[in-house]
Design a protein around this motif. Sequence first.
Motif, PDB file in Angstrom:
ATOM      1  N   GLY A 212       4.354 -18.294   1.412  1.00  0.00           N
ATOM      2  CA  GLY A 212       5.448 -16.928   0.339  1.00  0.00           C
ATOM      3  C   GLY A 212       5.642 -15.304   0.866  1.00  0.00           C
ATOM      4  N   GLU A 213       4.342 -14.962   1.898  1.00  0.00           N
ATOM      5  CA  GLU A 213       4.229 -14.138   2.310  1.00  0.00           C
ATOM      6  C   GLU A 213       4.483 -13.997   3.485  1.00  0.00           C
ATOM      7  OE1 GLU A 213       3.398 -12.051  -0.183  1.00  0.00           O
ATOM      8  OE2 GLU A 213       2.503 -13.384  -1.358  1.00  0.00           O
ATOM      9  N   PRO A 214       4.795 -12.239   3.512  1.00  0.00           N
ATOM     10  CA  PRO A 214       4.713 -10.924   2.697  1.00  0.00           C
ATOM     11  C   PRO A 214       5.866 -11.372   1.799  1.00  0.00           C
ATOM     12  CG  PRO A 214       5.802 -10.248   4.624  1.00  0.00           C
ATOM     13  CD  PRO A 214       5.442 -11.885   5.150  1.00  0.00           C
ATOM     14  N   SER A 215       5.677 -10.882   0.396  1.00  0.00           N
ATOM     15  CA  SER A 215       6.317 -10.686  -0.147  1.00  0.00           C
ATOM     16  C   SER A 215       7.315  -9.555  -1.044  1.00  0.00           C
ATOM     17  CB  SER A 215       6.334 -11.909  -2.098  1.00  0.00           C
ATOM     18  OG  SER A 215       5.404 -11.358  -3.284  1.00  0.00           O
ATOM     19  N   ASN A 216       6.808  -8.499  -0.886  1.00  0.00           N
ATOM     20  CA  ASN A 216       7.051  -7.259  -1.457  1.00  0.00           C
ATOM     21  C   ASN A 216       7.285  -7.555  -3.128  1.00  0.00           C
ATOM     22  OD1 ASN A 216       7.335  -4.686  -1.433  1.00  0.00           O
ATOM     23  ND2 ASN A 216       9.649  -4.456  -0.874  1.00  0.00           N
ATOM     24  N   TYR A 217       5.965  -7.735  -3.784  1.00  0.00           N
ATOM     25  CA  TYR A 217       6.151  -8.355  -5.052  1.00  0.00           C
ATOM     26  C   TYR A 217       6.704  -6.818  -6.337  1.00  0.00           C
ATOM     27  CZ  TYR A 217       5.554  -9.541 -10.088  1.00  0.00           C
ATOM     28  OH  TYR A 217       5.340 -10.425 -11.359  1.00  0.00           O
ATOM     29  N   ASN A 235      -2.275 -11.534   2.497  1.00  0.00           N
ATOM     30  CA  ASN A 235      -0.843 -11.340   1.335  1.00  0.00           C
ATOM     31  C   ASN A 235      -1.161  -9.664   1.374  1.00  0.00           C
ATOM     32  OD1 ASN A 235      -0.330 -11.452  -1.199  1.00  0.00           O
ATOM     33  ND2 ASN A 235      -1.674 -10.444  -2.076  1.00  0.00           N
ATOM     34  N   ASP A 236       0.434  -9.800   1.464  1.00  0.00           N
ATOM     35  CA  ASP A 236       0.738  -7.715   1.053  1.00  0.00           C
ATOM     36  C   ASP A 236       0.534  -7.778  -0.595  1.00  0.00           C
ATOM     37  OD1 ASP A 236       2.888  -9.719  -0.372  1.00  0.00           O
ATOM     38  OD2 ASP A 236       4.814  -8.008   0.629  1.00  0.00           O
ATOM     39  N   GLN A 237       0.170  -6.560  -0.367  1.00  0.00           N
ATOM     40  CA  GLN A 237      -0.357  -6.055  -2.222  1.00  0.00           C
ATOM     41  C   GLN A 237      -0.156  -4.568  -2.243  1.00  0.00           C
ATOM     42  OE1 GLN A 237      -1.200  -6.258  -5.089  1.00  0.00           O
ATOM     43  NE2 GLN A 237      -2.924  -7.715  -5.002  1.00  0.00           N
TER      44      GLN A 237
END
Length: 249
Positions: A212-217, A235-237
């Motif tokens: 599910g990454e990168p998701s740019n939550y 993981n994008d953070q």
Amino acid sequence: MKFLILLPILFASFVLSEENNIFSRSLDAGKTDPLTWMILNQLQASQTKLANLDNKLDTKISKLSEKLTNVENMSGYKKQFDTLTKHLNDVETKLHAFSGKMSDLKNDINKINQGRKNKCNTGWKKFNGCCYMFRYDRLSWQQAKTECENNNAHLVKIESSTENRWISNEITVSAKATHVQIWTGLNDLIREGHFTWVNDHSSVGYSNWASGEPSNYRGVEHCVTMHTNGLSTWNDQTCSYKTGYICEK
């Protein structure tokens, strides 16, 4: 050599002197005889010519003697030239030997420098020709980037699964217990969705994104971490998130 050349002129001078004496004695006798007087006049003319020839010969002998002196001087110059040539050859030989030593010294210096390049400083770990420093003080991505640059390095660039696994295994047990994620140099700060490495802005080749990454939550995740759970997934953070980081050089 000079004596042999001067001998003819001495002989000629002697002959002319004797002829002059004979002529003087005959001159008195010729005054009473016209035929004798004519012959004596011709002899006198011949004597004058011979005297002129003698003078010319003397001049030539003098010039030749001068030339011989110059030749002798040139002989001295030749000895000096030969001596200088020998010294020059000796200098060239020493210079050649010195050049060889300089070449050897340069090779030694290059080996030393290469050894320094291949050796990692204290606190760094070596893998595949590069040096890595694992830091677990909690910094934002930008702060971590600056710290790496202060150490003449950059946030880690991961280019293969082998390197990814090695980094994951090198993270200490205590760090895994206190840090869920750790900073890498990957980010999409320049253009959303286009991830590049901070050191050379190259695009991603190898990647190991978590599911599910990168998701740019919430649209604010632009810097990439590696999970410390042993799976070494990415993981994008949020870049302001504070955690440990890895420097590479």
